[in-house]
Design a protein around this motif. Structure first.
Motif, mmCIF file in Angstrom:
data_model
loop_
_atom_site.group_PDB
_atom_site.id
_atom_site.type_symbol
_atom_site.label_atom_id
_atom_site.label_comp_id
_atom_site.label_asym_id
_atom_site.label_seq_id
_atom_site.Cartn_x
_atom_site.Cartn_y
_atom_site.Cartn_z
ATOM 1 N N SER A 1 0.547 -1.214 -4.961
ATOM 2 C CA SER A 1 1.594 -1.520 -5.932
ATOM 3 C C SER A 1 1.924 -2.996 -5.815
ATOM 4 N N ARG A 2 1.622 -3.746 -6.880
ATOM 5 C CA ARG A 2 1.942 -5.165 -6.901
ATOM 6 C C ARG A 2 3.250 -5.301 -7.653
ATOM 7 N N ARG A 3 4.272 -5.721 -6.936
ATOM 8 C CA ARG A 3 5.645 -5.637 -7.424
ATOM 9 C C ARG A 3 6.114 -6.971 -7.993
ATOM 10 N N PHE A 4 6.060 -7.056 -9.307
ATOM 11 C CA PHE A 4 6.410 -8.289 -10.013
ATOM 12 C C PHE A 4 7.908 -8.541 -10.070
ATOM 13 N N LEU A 5 8.686 -7.510 -10.337
ATOM 14 C CA LEU A 5 10.150 -7.634 -10.403
ATOM 15 C C LEU A 5 10.778 -6.598 -9.494
ATOM 16 N N ASP B 1 0.878 -1.166 0.000
ATOM 17 C CA ASP B 1 0.000 0.000 0.000
ATOM 18 C C ASP B 1 0.913 1.214 0.000
ATOM 19 N N TRP B 2 0.997 1.919 -1.136
ATOM 20 C CA TRP B 2 1.961 3.011 -1.280
ATOM 21 C C TRP B 2 1.423 4.351 -0.805
ATOM 22 N N GLU C 1 9.348 0.214 -0.655
ATOM 23 C CA GLU C 1 9.179 1.653 -0.767
ATOM 24 C C GLU C 1 7.701 2.052 -0.689
ATOM 25 N N VAL C 2 7.425 3.117 0.052
ATOM 26 C CA VAL C 2 6.087 3.712 0.133
ATOM 27 C C VAL C 2 6.242 5.220 0.048
ATOM 28 N N HIS C 3 5.150 5.894 -0.239
ATOM 29 C CA HIS C 3 5.177 7.347 -0.338
ATOM 30 C C HIS C 3 4.796 8.003 0.976
ATOM 31 N N THR D 1 0.127 -1.211 -10.699
ATOM 32 C CA THR D 1 -0.215 -0.213 -9.688
ATOM 33 C C THR D 1 -1.651 0.259 -9.844
ATOM 34 N N THR D 2 -2.378 0.251 -8.731
ATOM 35 C CA THR D 2 -3.723 0.810 -8.682
ATOM 36 C C THR D 2 -3.669 2.128 -7.927
ATOM 37 N N VAL D 3 -4.271 3.159 -8.519
ATOM 38 C CA VAL D 3 -4.412 4.468 -7.880
ATOM 39 C C VAL D 3 -5.883 4.612 -7.518
ATOM 40 N N ARG D 4 -6.161 4.796 -6.237
ATOM 41 C CA ARG D 4 -7.553 4.831 -5.779
ATOM 42 C C ARG D 4 -8.328 6.007 -6.372
#
Length: 124
Positions: A19-23, A13-14, A112-114, A36-39
């Motif tokens: 953010s679903r981090r594949f690599l 949850d950024w 990493e998160v914002h 990445t989903t932006v609400r």
């Protein structure tokens, strides 16, 4: 060869979405790929000082807005690239989430998160 499924990747949850981090950096490719989903209805002031980022919109709608107010609509099929560590606002439309496939170089570590403080651009 690396094979990953959405349901098994690291999800972070950024701040204003997921953010679903594949690599990640540990994969040794030099770049990251996220889903990445932006609400819906959110506005995030962002700047990647340590990474270049390119995003491809696959669902929803919104806009990426430069700090001078120049707006670029985001709809499925639109790509934008922050090739100069550009500070910007990422805005999701009020009624539908925005979904992006993003590439970061160099690669993200994974946690990493914002910090979405209104007065400054969040960076990592």
């Amino acid at each position: 060869m690396i094979i990953r499924k959405l349901e098994s990747v690291k999800t972070v949850d950024w701040g204003n979405g997921l953010s679903r981090r594949f690599l990640l950096d540990a994969d040794g490719l030099g770049y990251s790929i996220t889903d990445t989903t932006v609400r819906a209805g959110t506005k995030s002031r962002l700047q990647y000082r340590n990474h270049l980022e390119t995003c491809y919109c696959i669902e929803g709608s919104g806009e990426v807005v430069e700090l001078d107010g120049t707006s670029h609509p985001l709809t499925p099929g639109v790509l934008y690239s922050l090739n100069n560590n550009d500070p910007h606002y990422l805005v999701a439309s009020p009624h539908v989430d925005l979904r992006l496939v993003c590439v970061f170089a160099p690669a993200l570590l994974g946690d990493e998160v914002h910090n979405l403080d209104e007065g400054t651009s969040s960076a990592y």
